[in-house]
Design an enzyme around this catalytic site. Structure first.
Site: not given
Length: 518
Positions: A162, A441
Site C-alpha cells: 500500500r 493507525d
C-alpha cells in the site's frame, strides 16, 4: 551513489540505502514525476472544489455522466495468481520484525503498509523498501536483544504493497526542485526493485473519484511498457474509504479493469471521510461516539452491501474491513472479548458475501480463517454469490443521521486521549500503535480529531454531562487526560489541537505532522 540530472536526494544515506536509490531507480522516479505529477495536482485541486460545493449545500450522488458504465455488461480481469483465495489478510508496516511476523503468520495476503500503519520517516520509507526486497528474495532476518526473527519455510502470504495516498508528498526526493509524490515514490521503488522477482501487487488508498483511479491505471500501463511487462502484470485493490468513492465503485473498477484486483471496505477512513465531507452541515451528519458506530448502522451497512454487490457483478473480489481489536497475551478477559468481537465481525462479513477480511495481529489470523472456512469450505472465494437481492440508493448511503447513539464526555475524552497518544507515536516513527487494546493507525486518529472538530463547530451538547463542547472544554480534558498518562506529550498535544479545534479544518493530520518530521 550518483544522482540523476534534476533529482536531489535530501534524506541521509544510511546503511544500504544506495541499494534502493540507484541511478536507474532515480531515473524511473523522475520519469513518473514528470509524466504524472501535474495531473495528480489537478485532481487534488478537484477534491477541494468538490468539498467547497458540499460546504455550500451540495450533496453526493451517483454520477449521471457515467450511468452507461454502471448499467453496462463488463467484467474486470480474471483474478491474478496469489489473489484468488484471500480469505484472511494481515496488515502492518514494513519494519523488519513486522515483515517477518506477517510473512510467517499463515495469512493468505499481507498488506505491506507504507501508508496508515506507517509513518513517512525517511528511515521507514527507504528501510521499508529494503525489507520488502530482502523478504521477496528470502534473505530477511532481524535480531532484537536475544530474540532472532527469520522467515520460515512453507507457503507465505502474497505481498500487496500500500503506497501513500495521492495527497502526500515525499519531501526528501526532489525532481526539478519539486517534492515528489509519496504515492509515486512508494510505487516506483517497489515496482522497480521487485517486478522481476515477485508479482507487483498494490492496495490503493484514499481515492475520491474514478478519475484518480484512471491516473493510477495510466501509471501502471506506463511502468509495464517501460520495463516490457505484459498488460495486467500489475494488479491493484482499491480501498473504498472515502465518502465520494462509495458513489463511484463501478467506475473505479472500470478504470482499472485490466489491472483490478477488487475493492476493500476501508471502514475507519470511510467514517473519517463522512465526518470530513459534511462537517459543517449540522445534526444530519453528526455521528455519536466513535466506538459506538458499528458496521451495522444504516449508512455503513448500505456501503458494505453495495461494495459486495458491485464487486461480484464485475467478477472482482470484495475484501472486508479491519478488525482493530487486538488480543492481550497477559489479560485473559481482554483476550476473550477481543476474540468474540472479531469473530462476530468476520461472521457478518463472510455471511454478507465478502471473499476475505483484514486482521491487524498475527494472533487473529486463525480466528478470521476459521470463520471464512466455515462459509467457503474448499472454494477459494464466493465471487459467484452475486447479491442481486441488494439495492442501495444514494439516500441509503447518505443516511448518516439515522445512526443511533450519543455524543458523550467519555467519547470526547477517548478521542482526545487516543489522538494525542497516537500523534506522539507517529512523530517518533510508529504508525501502528496499540492503545486500550485497539490497533490505532492514522485512520482511527483522523476519526478522533475530526469528531472533536465537528462537535466543537456544530454546537454539540454532551449527553452525559449537559456541557456544550467548547475549545476550553477540549483544552481542559486534554490537560486531565495527559496528566493521568503521566507523560510529556507536549508536541503531540499542540499538533492535536491544531488539527482538532482550529477554525479551518486541515485536510489530513499527517500533513502538518509530516512538516514536523525531519
Amino acid at each position: 551513489m550518483g544522482t540523476v540530472q534534476g533529482v536531489e536526494i535530501t534524506g541521509p544515506l544510511d546503511d544500504r540505502f544506495a541499494e534502493i536509490l540507484t541511478e536507474e531507480a532515480q531515473s524511473f522516479l523522475a520519469d513518473l514525476h514528470r509524466t504524472f505529477d501535474a495531473r495528480r495536482l489537478e485532481l487534488l485541486q478537484a477534491r477541494k472544489e468538490r468539498e467547497a460545493e458540499l460546504a455550500a449545500g451540495g450533496t453526493l450522488g451517483f454520477l449521471p455522466e457515467t450511468r452507461e458504465i454502471r448499467e453496462g455488461d463488463w467484467q474486470v480481469a480474471e483474478p491474478a495468481p496469489g489473489l484468488v483465495d484471500r480469505r484472511v489478510e494481515i496488515t502492518g508496516p514494513t519494519d523488519a520484525k513486522m515483515t517477518i511476523n506477517a510473512l510467517n503468520s499463515g495469512a493468505k495476503v499481507w498488506l505491506a503498509d507504507h501508508e496508515d500503519a506507517n509513518t513517512p520517516l525517511w528511515a521507514n520509507v527507504i528501510g521499508g523498501q529494503l525489507n520488502l526486497r530482502d523478504a521477496n528474495a528470502g534473505t530477511l532476518s532481524y535480531t532484537s536483544g536475544e530474540k532472532h526473527y527469520e522467515l520460515t519455510g512453507g507457503p507465505r502470504p502474497t505481498v500487496v504493497v500500500r503506497p501513500r495516498g495521492w495527497h502526500l508528498p515525499e519531501k526528501h526526493i526532489l525532481v526539478d526542485g519539486a517534492p515528489t509524490s509519496g504515492s509515486l515514490t512508494d510505487f516506483g521503488l517497489y515496482f522497480f526493485h521487485n517486478h522481476l522477482v515477485t508479482r507487483p501487487y498494490f492496495y490503493l488508498p484514499k481515492m475520491e473519484s474514478h478519475l484518480e483511479a484512471r491516473l493510477w491505471n495510466e501509471v501502471f500501463a506506463f511502468a509495464e511498457e517501460r520495463f516490457g511487462r505484459p498488460t495486467g502484470t500489475i494488479r491493484a485493490t482499491v480501498l473504498i474509504e472515502t465518502f465520494p468513492a462509495a458513489f463511484e465503485m463501478d467506475e473505479i473498477l472500470y478504470e482499472l479493469r485490466e489491472h483490478s484486483a477488487g475493492l476493500n471496505a476501508g471502514r475507519w477512513d470511510f467514517m473519517f471521510s463522512v465526518i470530513k465531507k459534511f462537517r459543517t452541515r449540522g445534526k444530519d451528519f453528526l455521528l455519536p461516539d466513535r466506538n459506538t458506530v458499528t458496521m451495522t448502522v444504516p449508512f455503513m451497512r448500505a456501503y458494505t452491501e453495495l461494495l459486495v454487490r458491485t464487486c461480484h457483478r464485475r467478477g472482482a473480489h470484495a475484501i472486508g474491513g479491519m478488525a482493530a481489536f487486538i488480543p492481550s497475551r497477559r489479560d485473559p478477559e481482554i483476550n476473550k472479548v477481543a476474540f468474540e468481537k472479531v469473530t462476530a465481525d468476520k461472521t457478518r462479513e463472510a455471511g454478507d458475501g465478502f471473499d476475505g477480511s483484514w486482521v491487524a495481529h498475527p494472533d487473529l489470523v486463525e480466528t478470521c480463517r476459521t470463520v471464512f472456512d466455515g462459509v467457503l469450505g474448499d472454494r477459494p472465494n464466493q465471487l459467484d454469490r452475486l447479491r442481486e437481492d441488494v439495492t442501495v440508493t444514494a439516500e441509503d448511503l447518505l443516511a448518516v443521521g439515522d445512526t443511533p447513539g450519543q455524543q458523550t464526555e467519555a467519547g470526547l475524552r477517548n478521542a482526545v486521549s487516543v489522538g494525542v497518544q497516537y500523534l506522539d507515536a507517529w512523530l517518533k516513527g510508529s504508525g501502528a500503535v496499540a492503545i486500550n487494546n485497539m490497533m490505532e493507525d492514522a485512520a482511527t486518529a483522523e476519526i478522533s480529531r475530526s469528531q472533536v472538530w465537528q462537535w466543537l463547530h456544530n454546537g454539540v451538547t454532551l449527553a452525559d454531562t449537559g456541557a456544550p463542547v467548547t475549545r476550553e472544554l477540549v483544552e481542559r480534558i486534554a490537560d486531565e487526560e495527559l496528566a493521568a498518562l503521566g507523560r510529556d506529550l507536549g508536541e503531540a498535544r499542540a499538533l492535536f489541537m491544531e488539527v482538532a479545534v482550529a477554525d479551518e479544518f486541515i485536510d489530513f493530520l499527517t500533513l502538518p505532522a509530516y512538516d514536523r518530521m525531519p
